[in-house]
Design an enzyme around this catalytic site. Structure first.
Site, mmCIF file in Angstrom:
data_model
loop_
_atom_site.group_PDB
_atom_site.id
_atom_site.type_symbol
_atom_site.label_atom_id
_atom_site.label_comp_id
_atom_site.label_asym_id
_atom_site.label_seq_id
_atom_site.Cartn_x
_atom_site.Cartn_y
_atom_site.Cartn_z
ATOM 1 N N GLY A 101 10.832 -3.862 -2.995
ATOM 2 C CA GLY A 101 11.260 -5.100 -3.637
ATOM 3 C C GLY A 101 12.089 -6.014 -2.755
ATOM 4 O O GLY A 101 12.696 -6.963 -3.245
ATOM 5 N N SER A 102 12.089 -5.770 -1.446
ATOM 6 C CA SER A 102 12.937 -6.623 -0.604
ATOM 7 C C SER A 102 12.387 -8.051 -0.522
ATOM 8 O O SER A 102 13.155 -9.014 -0.504
ATOM 9 C CB SER A 102 13.118 -6.010 0.783
ATOM 10 O OG SER A 102 11.939 -6.091 1.538
ATOM 11 N N ASN A 103 11.059 -8.193 -0.494
ATOM 12 C CA ASN A 103 10.496 -9.554 -0.468
ATOM 13 C C ASN A 103 10.710 -10.260 -1.799
ATOM 14 O O ASN A 103 10.960 -11.470 -1.833
ATOM 15 C CB ASN A 103 9.005 -9.506 -0.131
ATOM 16 C CG ASN A 103 8.782 -9.491 1.355
ATOM 17 O OD1 ASN A 103 9.039 -10.477 2.037
ATOM 18 N ND2 ASN A 103 8.343 -8.350 1.875
ATOM 19 N N MET A 107 -0.353 -3.322 -4.273
ATOM 20 C CA MET A 107 -1.276 -2.649 -3.359
ATOM 21 C C MET A 107 -2.752 -2.732 -3.754
ATOM 22 O O MET A 107 -3.617 -2.472 -2.941
ATOM 23 C CB MET A 107 -0.907 -1.157 -3.264
ATOM 24 C CG MET A 107 0.517 -0.904 -2.864
ATOM 25 S SD MET A 107 0.844 -1.456 -1.202
ATOM 26 C CE MET A 107 0.150 -0.094 -0.306
ATOM 27 N N ASN A 166 -0.016 -13.879 -1.178
ATOM 28 C CA ASN A 166 0.411 -12.548 -0.708
ATOM 29 C C ASN A 166 1.123 -12.722 0.625
ATOM 30 O O ASN A 166 0.867 -13.689 1.353
ATOM 31 C CB ASN A 166 -0.810 -11.646 -0.516
ATOM 32 C CG ASN A 166 -0.430 -10.248 -0.072
ATOM 33 O OD1 ASN A 166 0.533 -9.660 -0.580
ATOM 34 N ND2 ASN A 166 -1.149 -9.702 0.893
ATOM 35 N N HIS A 171 1.683 -10.701 4.223
ATOM 36 C CA HIS A 171 1.137 -9.595 5.018
ATOM 37 C C HIS A 171 1.986 -9.450 6.282
ATOM 38 O O HIS A 171 2.285 -10.453 6.946
ATOM 39 C CB HIS A 171 -0.323 -9.910 5.382
ATOM 40 C CG HIS A 171 -0.982 -8.785 6.109
ATOM 41 N ND1 HIS A 171 -1.471 -7.671 5.468
ATOM 42 C CD2 HIS A 171 -1.204 -8.580 7.437
ATOM 43 C CE1 HIS A 171 -1.973 -6.839 6.369
ATOM 44 N NE2 HIS A 171 -1.823 -7.361 7.570
HETATM 45 C C1 GRF Z 1 5.916 -5.952 2.886
HETATM 46 O O1 GRF Z 1 5.885 -5.431 4.177
HETATM 47 C C2 GRF Z 1 4.798 -6.944 2.710
HETATM 48 O O2 GRF Z 1 4.424 -7.555 3.895
HETATM 49 C C3 GRF Z 1 3.663 -6.113 2.206
HETATM 50 O O3 GRF Z 1 4.264 -5.122 1.418
HETATM 51 C C4 GRF Z 1 5.588 -4.896 1.840
HETATM 52 C C5 GRF Z 1 6.483 -4.982 0.651
HETATM 53 O O4 GRF Z 1 7.816 -4.661 0.980
HETATM 54 N N1 GRF Z 1 2.711 -6.926 1.482
HETATM 55 P P1 GRF Z 1 8.960 -4.947 -0.065
HETATM 56 O O5 GRF Z 1 8.641 -4.146 -1.301
HETATM 57 O O6 GRF Z 1 8.956 -6.398 -0.326
HETATM 58 O O7 GRF Z 1 10.239 -4.516 0.572
#
Ligand code: GRF
Length: 194
Positions: free
Chosen positions: A16-18, A91, A108, A110
């Site tokens: 969930g960091s993004n 995913m 999305n 990536h």
């Molecule tokens: C990130 O590396 C993003 O690029 C990919 O999935 C990962 C999610 O990481 N699509 P987080 O859960 O946001 O930390």
């Protein structure tokens, strides 16, 4: 200024960091973007704590029965009148049914410079291992629109980063993640306003 509503879709094990960086990028700049809900696909997903702390509504739905999942996700997104759906660690592959009927564009992020190091199987640490094995000195992150082929939609944001000092795939991952956190919010905001 026009205001926007978006939803964020995550997977069972997403950190969930993004998602958190996305929320903060709008809040810190007072941008009129409301996160209508976050999808989690496991009742006790680790991301739950972040949602509660950030005060963002959670929509839980398992993906075990995929047809049911699709139907309820489409319903939920349409009734929420979203402007955009942001995947953040979601995913599963988006099906033509979802893409056609969900009612808003899907983005999305990536963790590599598409079109390289994308496609089936290229997720998480696999991406950074492949970049490391290829001996690349530069990697980066890409924000793209989602179609039903993995990582092939139009690129709407991309940023590169020097990884020449990285000694392992996990160091590359950590370096790229920092870029992801600043890029996603900016790319989504620019896309909403284009
Ligand atoms: C990130 O590396 C993003 O690029 C990919 O999935 C990962 C999610 O990481 N699509 P987080 O859960 O946001 O930390």
């Amino acid at each position: 200024m026009k205001s926007f509503r978006i939803a964020v879709l995550t997977s069972g094990m997403s950190r969930g960091s993004n998602f958190e960086a996305l929320v903060n990028s709008f809040r810190e700049k007072n941008l009129p973007v409301e996160i209508s809900f976050v999808l989690i696909t496991r009742r006790n997903a680790p991301i739950k704590g972040r949602c509660e702390r950030l005060n963002i509504p959670i929509f839980y739905h398992s993906t075990k029965n995929w047809d049911e999942f699709e139907t309820h996700l489409i319903e939920k997104c349409r009734e929420s009148e979203l402007d955009l759906i942001a995947l953040a660690g979601f995913m599963k592959q988006m099906t033509p049914n979802i893409i056609t009927n969900i009612g808003s564009p899907i983005t999305n992020i990536h963790p590599a410079l598409l079109p390289e190091f994308g496609g089936k199987g290229m997720y998480g640490s696999n991406v950074h291992k492949a970049v490391f094995q290829a001996g690349r000195k530069v990697s980066g992150a890409t924000v793209h629109l989602v179609n039903s082929n993995f990582d092939e939609g139009e690129v709407i944001g991309q940023e590169d980063v020097d990884i020449s000092q990285c000694k392992s795939p996990s160091e590359i991952g950590a370096t790229v993640l920092k870029i992801e956190h600043t890029l996603y919010g900016k790319a989504v905001w620019d896309y909403l306003n284009r």
